[in-house]
Design a protein around this motif. Structure first.
Motif, PDB file in Angstrom:
ATOM      1  N   VAL A   1       0.820  -1.216   0.000  1.00  0.00           N
ATOM      2  CA  VAL A   1       0.000   0.000   0.000  1.00  0.00           C
ATOM      3  C   VAL A   1       0.855   1.268   0.000  1.00  0.00           C
ATOM      4  O   VAL A   1       1.777   1.423   0.802  1.00  0.00           O
ATOM      5  N   LEU A   2       0.506   2.177  -0.909  1.00  0.00           N
ATOM      6  CA  LEU A   2       1.081   3.520  -0.968  1.00  0.00           C
ATOM      7  C   LEU A   2      -0.031   4.526  -0.694  1.00  0.00           C
ATOM      8  O   LEU A   2      -0.985   4.621  -1.474  1.00  0.00           O
ATOM      9  N   LEU A   3       0.064   5.236   0.420  1.00  0.00           N
ATOM     10  CA  LEU A   3      -0.845   6.367   0.653  1.00  0.00           C
ATOM     11  C   LEU A   3      -0.256   7.565  -0.079  1.00  0.00           C
ATOM     12  O   LEU A   3       0.856   8.007   0.207  1.00  0.00           O
ATOM     13  N   HIS A   4      -0.996   8.075  -1.044  1.00  0.00           N
ATOM     14  CA  HIS A   4      -0.516   9.181  -1.871  1.00  0.00           C
ATOM     15  C   HIS A   4      -1.215  10.464  -1.431  1.00  0.00           C
ATOM     16  O   HIS A   4      -2.443  10.536  -1.430  1.00  0.00           O
ATOM     17  N   VAL A   5      -0.416  11.462  -1.034  1.00  0.00           N
ATOM     18  CA  VAL A   5      -0.956  12.725  -0.515  1.00  0.00           C
ATOM     19  C   VAL A   5      -0.429  13.862  -1.389  1.00  0.00           C
ATOM     20  O   VAL A   5       0.625  14.437  -1.120  1.00  0.00           O
ATOM     21  N   PRO A   6      -1.167  14.226  -2.451  1.00  0.00           N
ATOM     22  CA  PRO A   6      -0.630  15.174  -3.427  1.00  0.00           C
ATOM     23  C   PRO A   6      -0.940  16.645  -3.182  1.00  0.00           C
ATOM     24  O   PRO A   6      -0.285  17.516  -3.748  1.00  0.00           O
ATOM     25  N   HIS A   7      -1.947  16.941  -2.340  1.00  0.00           N
ATOM     26  CA  HIS A   7      -2.461  18.314  -2.298  1.00  0.00           C
ATOM     27  C   HIS A   7      -2.494  18.925  -0.895  1.00  0.00           C
ATOM     28  O   HIS A   7      -3.267  19.841  -0.636  1.00  0.00           O
ATOM     29  N   SER A   8      -1.629  18.446   0.008  1.00  0.00           N
ATOM     30  CA  SER A   8      -1.716  18.902   1.406  1.00  0.00           C
ATOM     31  C   SER A   8      -0.873  20.137   1.708  1.00  0.00           C
ATOM     32  O   SER A   8      -1.078  20.784   2.730  1.00  0.00           O
ATOM     33  N   SER A   9       0.084  20.461   0.837  1.00  0.00           N
ATOM     34  CA  SER A   9       1.039  21.528   1.146  1.00  0.00           C
ATOM     35  C   SER A   9       0.569  22.895   0.647  1.00  0.00           C
ATOM     36  O   SER A   9      -0.116  22.998  -0.376  1.00  0.00           O
TER      37      SER A   9
ATOM     38  N   VAL B   1      -2.527   1.885  -4.590  1.00  0.00           N
ATOM     39  CA  VAL B   1      -2.393   3.332  -4.408  1.00  0.00           C
ATOM     40  C   VAL B   1      -3.693   3.872  -3.833  1.00  0.00           C
ATOM     41  O   VAL B   1      -4.756   3.769  -4.463  1.00  0.00           O
ATOM     42  N   ILE B   2      -3.624   4.426  -2.631  1.00  0.00           N
ATOM     43  CA  ILE B   2      -4.790   5.077  -2.024  1.00  0.00           C
ATOM     44  C   ILE B   2      -4.508   6.570  -1.994  1.00  0.00           C
ATOM     45  O   ILE B   2      -3.603   7.044  -1.310  1.00  0.00           O
ATOM     46  N   ASP B   3      -5.287   7.305  -2.760  1.00  0.00           N
ATOM     47  CA  ASP B   3      -5.165   8.755  -2.829  1.00  0.00           C
ATOM     48  C   ASP B   3      -5.917   9.380  -1.664  1.00  0.00           C
ATOM     49  O   ASP B   3      -7.098   9.079  -1.459  1.00  0.00           O
ATOM     50  N   VAL B   4      -5.264  10.271  -0.939  1.00  0.00           N
ATOM     51  CA  VAL B   4      -5.879  10.909   0.233  1.00  0.00           C
ATOM     52  C   VAL B   4      -6.128  12.376  -0.081  1.00  0.00           C
ATOM     53  O   VAL B   4      -5.189  13.163  -0.218  1.00  0.00           O
ATOM     54  N   HIS B   5      -7.412  12.725  -0.219  1.00  0.00           N
ATOM     55  CA  HIS B   5      -7.826  14.077  -0.590  1.00  0.00           C
ATOM     56  C   HIS B   5      -8.899  14.595   0.368  1.00  0.00           C
ATOM     57  O   HIS B   5      -9.472  13.845   1.155  1.00  0.00           O
ATOM     58  N   SER B   6      -9.187  15.901   0.210  1.00  0.00           N
ATOM     59  CA  SER B   6     -10.373  16.458   0.860  1.00  0.00           C
ATOM     60  C   SER B   6     -11.022  17.444  -0.098  1.00  0.00           C
ATOM     61  O   SER B   6     -10.419  17.851  -1.090  1.00  0.00           O
ATOM     62  N   TYR B   7     -12.265  17.820   0.204  1.00  0.00           N
ATOM     63  CA  TYR B   7     -12.949  18.769  -0.673  1.00  0.00           C
ATOM     64  C   TYR B   7     -13.930  19.606   0.139  1.00  0.00           C
ATOM     65  O   TYR B   7     -14.387  19.193   1.206  1.00  0.00           O
ATOM     66  N   PRO B   8     -14.242  20.824  -0.326  1.00  0.00           N
ATOM     67  CA  PRO B   8     -15.074  21.728   0.454  1.00  0.00           C
ATOM     68  C   PRO B   8     -16.544  21.292   0.512  1.00  0.00           C
ATOM     69  O   PRO B   8     -17.045  20.644  -0.406  1.00  0.00           O
TER      70      PRO B   8
ATOM     71  N   PRO C   1       1.851   1.142   5.970  1.00  0.00           N
ATOM     72  CA  PRO C   1       1.918   1.416   4.532  1.00  0.00           C
ATOM     73  C   PRO C   1       3.030   2.404   4.217  1.00  0.00           C
ATOM     74  O   PRO C   1       3.566   3.067   5.109  1.00  0.00           O
ATOM     75  N   TRP C   2       3.358   2.517   2.963  1.00  0.00           N
ATOM     76  CA  TRP C   2       4.283   3.535   2.486  1.00  0.00           C
ATOM     77  C   TRP C   2       3.494   4.810   2.225  1.00  0.00           C
ATOM     78  O   TRP C   2       2.280   4.769   1.978  1.00  0.00           O
ATOM     79  N   ARG C   3       4.172   5.959   2.300  1.00  0.00           N
ATOM     80  CA  ARG C   3       3.505   7.240   2.039  1.00  0.00           C
ATOM     81  C   ARG C   3       4.327   8.054   1.047  1.00  0.00           C
ATOM     82  O   ARG C   3       5.536   8.193   1.200  1.00  0.00           O
ATOM     83  N   PHE C   4       3.640   8.576   0.048  1.00  0.00           N
ATOM     84  CA  PHE C   4       4.283   9.468  -0.916  1.00  0.00           C
ATOM     85  C   PHE C   4       3.584  10.815  -0.781  1.00  0.00           C
ATOM     86  O   PHE C   4       2.388  10.934  -1.074  1.00  0.00           O
TER      87      PHE C   4
END
Length: 266
Positions: free
Chosen positions: A19-27, A152-159, A72-75
């Motif tokens: 498992v790769l937790l992918h966090v693309p939009h947190s910064s 690949v688990i993409d971790v996002h949020s939305y308004p 899991p791994w985190r990217f």
């Protein structure tokens, strides 16, 4: 002399985890040289970062990882998506080009100008987008080599309220939106995710945001790569827009850890 932060980080997990937790939009970080190419003043840029950033999702992924039976791994993307958005297609396949939000955004969440007319995206793609894509591809390849598969688990949020840039803003906005892909999301993934996040008021599919992230090398061709996107409505865990996290973050981290553990045997 300012030191540019690392554009991305691969945080190791257990050798046996696919498992790769992918966090693309947190910064929220925009390097000085990139900031110079954005037309917003500092107040407007700060407001845009409040709206566009998936705040606290890196913390969410870290807390979930700590709670997993097998880590899991985190990217994690170290830069704002206003630099480049690593989840977009870098060409005309990208539907968000219609909103000025391809791999290099030219418009804001409120469809106002972000970069000057005619700004060349190629230097940003070369410096940030392509190295990120290569590193993410390598991370997936490493999981395939080590475990025979990758998840690949993409971790996002939305308004909670739709923003003008959204292409599907009129659709349902469930507490947790699960983004799927017909090739890379097996039914078992979806069932585990729906069970893990059942306690937050319901899950929905592909609305307001559809799809998953899979490196182009594997996309549509390698069934050993599974993928699922988790989009969490921000009012579940934070003060909008851009405010502090609340107590919901821990409960969501527990749910995400339950999902990660559940996918070990799917």
């Amino acid at each position: 002399m300012s030191h540019e932060p690392s554009p991305f980080q691969l945080l190791p997990g257990a050798g046996g985890s696919p498992v790769l937790l992918h966090v693309p939009h947190s910064s929220r970080i925009v390097p000085e040289g990139v900031r110079d190419g954005i037309v917003l003043d500092d107040v407007a840029l700060d407001a845009e970062l409040d709206h566009i950033t998936d705040s606290h999702t890196a913390d969410l992924a870290a807390r979930a990882s700590a709670g997993c039976a097998v880590t899991p791994w985190r990217f994690v993307n170290g830069l704002s998506r206003l630099v480049v958005d690593p989840e977009r297609f870098p060409d005309d396949r990208e539907e968000m080009l219609a909103a000025g939000m391809g791999a290099v955004y030219t418009r804001t969440t409120h469809r106002e100008r972000l970069r000057p007319p005619g700004a060349d995206p190629e230097p940003l793609l070369d410096r940030y987008f392509h190295p990120y894509a290569r590193a993410m591809t390598a991370a997936v390849d490493e999981r395939l080599a080590a475990t025979g598969r990758a998840v690949v688990i993409d971790v996002h949020s939305y308004p909670a309220t739709a923003l003008p840039y959204e292409l599907r803003g009129a659709g349902p906005r469930p507490p947790v939106c699960l983004g799927t892909d017909g090739f890379h999301t097996p039914p078992g993934f979806l069932a585990r995710a729906e069970a893990a996040f059942a306690g937050f008021g319901g899950t929905g599919l592909n609305s307001p945001f559809p799809g998953t992230y899979v490196p182009l090398k594997h996309y549509g061709t390698d069934r050993r790569v599974g993928a699922l996107m988790i989009e969490i409505r921000r009012d579940l865990y934070m003060t909008e827009p851009g405010g502090p996290a609340g107590p919901g973050l821990d409960a969501l981290a527990t749910a995400l850890a339950t999902l990660v553990d559940g996918l070990m045997d799917v």
